[in-house]
Design a protein around this motif. Structure first.
Motif, mmCIF file in Angstrom:
data_model
loop_
_atom_site.group_PDB
_atom_site.id
_atom_site.type_symbol
_atom_site.label_atom_id
_atom_site.label_comp_id
_atom_site.label_asym_id
_atom_site.label_seq_id
_atom_site.Cartn_x
_atom_site.Cartn_y
_atom_site.Cartn_z
ATOM 1 N N ALA A 126 0.834 -1.211 0.000
ATOM 2 C CA ALA A 126 0.000 0.000 0.000
ATOM 3 C C ALA A 126 0.866 1.257 0.000
ATOM 4 O O ALA A 126 0.591 2.219 -0.734
ATOM 5 C CB ALA A 126 -0.933 0.003 1.210
ATOM 6 N N ALA A 127 1.929 1.248 0.789
ATOM 7 C CA ALA A 127 2.830 2.407 0.834
ATOM 8 C C ALA A 127 3.513 2.611 -0.514
ATOM 9 O O ALA A 127 3.667 3.739 -0.990
ATOM 10 C CB ALA A 127 3.870 2.223 1.938
ATOM 11 N N ASP A 130 1.072 4.043 -2.941
ATOM 12 C CA ASP A 130 0.861 5.466 -2.632
ATOM 13 C C ASP A 130 1.985 6.344 -3.181
ATOM 14 O O ASP A 130 1.764 7.507 -3.500
ATOM 15 C CB ASP A 130 0.733 5.690 -1.124
ATOM 16 N N ARG A 131 3.180 5.809 -3.298
ATOM 17 C CA ARG A 131 4.331 6.584 -3.804
ATOM 18 C C ARG A 131 4.338 6.706 -5.327
ATOM 19 O O ARG A 131 5.104 7.484 -5.874
ATOM 20 C CB ARG A 131 5.637 5.945 -3.351
ATOM 21 N N ASP A 134 0.518 9.662 -10.335
ATOM 22 C CA ASP A 134 -0.912 9.491 -10.574
ATOM 23 C C ASP A 134 -1.198 8.511 -11.714
ATOM 24 O O ASP A 134 -2.025 7.617 -11.563
ATOM 25 C CB ASP A 134 -1.565 10.847 -10.866
ATOM 26 N N ARG A 137 -0.410 4.920 -10.742
ATOM 27 C CA ARG A 137 -1.387 4.440 -9.762
ATOM 28 C C ARG A 137 -2.699 4.076 -10.470
ATOM 29 O O ARG A 137 -3.306 3.044 -10.189
ATOM 30 C CB ARG A 137 -1.614 5.514 -8.691
ATOM 31 N N ARG A 141 -4.334 0.382 -10.759
ATOM 32 C CA ARG A 141 -5.703 0.129 -10.300
ATOM 33 C C ARG A 141 -6.533 -0.535 -11.402
ATOM 34 O O ARG A 141 -7.193 -1.544 -11.166
ATOM 35 C CB ARG A 141 -6.377 1.429 -9.856
#
Length: 185
Positions: A126-127, A130-131, A134, A137, A141
């Motif tokens: 998760a960390a 998060d890094r 955009d 990510r 997803r």
């Protein structure tokens, strides 16, 4: 030429083996067939698969088709609905079989050490996610979490297929390294 006359002509030529006539049918009706499939399945990638299956079935059944002056769309829509229903049944069956297999493979108890490792691993992943920037990510997803195909994710994000493939490869490498760090710790 009226649509029903054009459809009869295309159907007759395609039934006789004319690939150009079948391509004309495909170009004319691929969008409505896609939207019917998407409405039933709710997934762009599944809808694309059902569209392809629909036109494969149509190609095989064209020689026996008696169009009687109507559009090809109701016939194609019927094939599409049947293919979508078959896909839904397969998906439900696969989910049930997968759930049964997962239940059988779960250990009777989970040790505290395994729980800590699993928790640490989830936190580290998760960390790391998060890094990500955009776009990475969003690609992660869509492809890894929601199951989009690269082409579908690329279309959704307005980037190239190659960009999705390359970025996702880098993200996966980064996450593998993070998992290795937790496991080696």
């Amino acid at each position: 030429m009226p649509a029903s006359t054009q459809d009869r002509e295309w159907a007759a030529k395609a039934a006789a083996g004319d690939p150009d006539a079948f391509r004309a049918i495909y170009r004319e009706y691929v969008r409505p067939v896609y939207w019917i499939a998407h409405g039933i399945l709710g997934s762009p990638s599944d809808a694309e698969d059902v569209v392809q299956e629909t036109f494969v079935v149509a190609w095989r059944k064209l020689p026996g088709l008696d169009l009687l002056g109507e559009s090809l769309l109701p016939w194609l829509a019927t094939i599409c609905r049947l293919q979508a229903a078959n896909r839904l049944r397969r998906m439900r069956r696969d989910r049930a079989n997968t759930a049964d297999a997962l239940d059988e493979s779960l250990p009777a108890t989970v040790s505290v050490e395994d729980q800590v490792i699993t928790s640490a691993l989830a936190d580290r992943i998760a960390a790391e996610v998060d890094r990500l920037d955009d776009i990475d990510r969003r690609i992660f997803r869509l492809c890894a979490v929601e199951g989009y195909a690269y082409e579908a994710a690329a279309a959704r994000l307005g980037v190239s297929h190659a960009a999705v493939r390359n970025r996702l490869s880098r993200v996966r490498s980064r996450l593998r390294d993070a998992v290795k760090e937790v496991r080696d710790a």
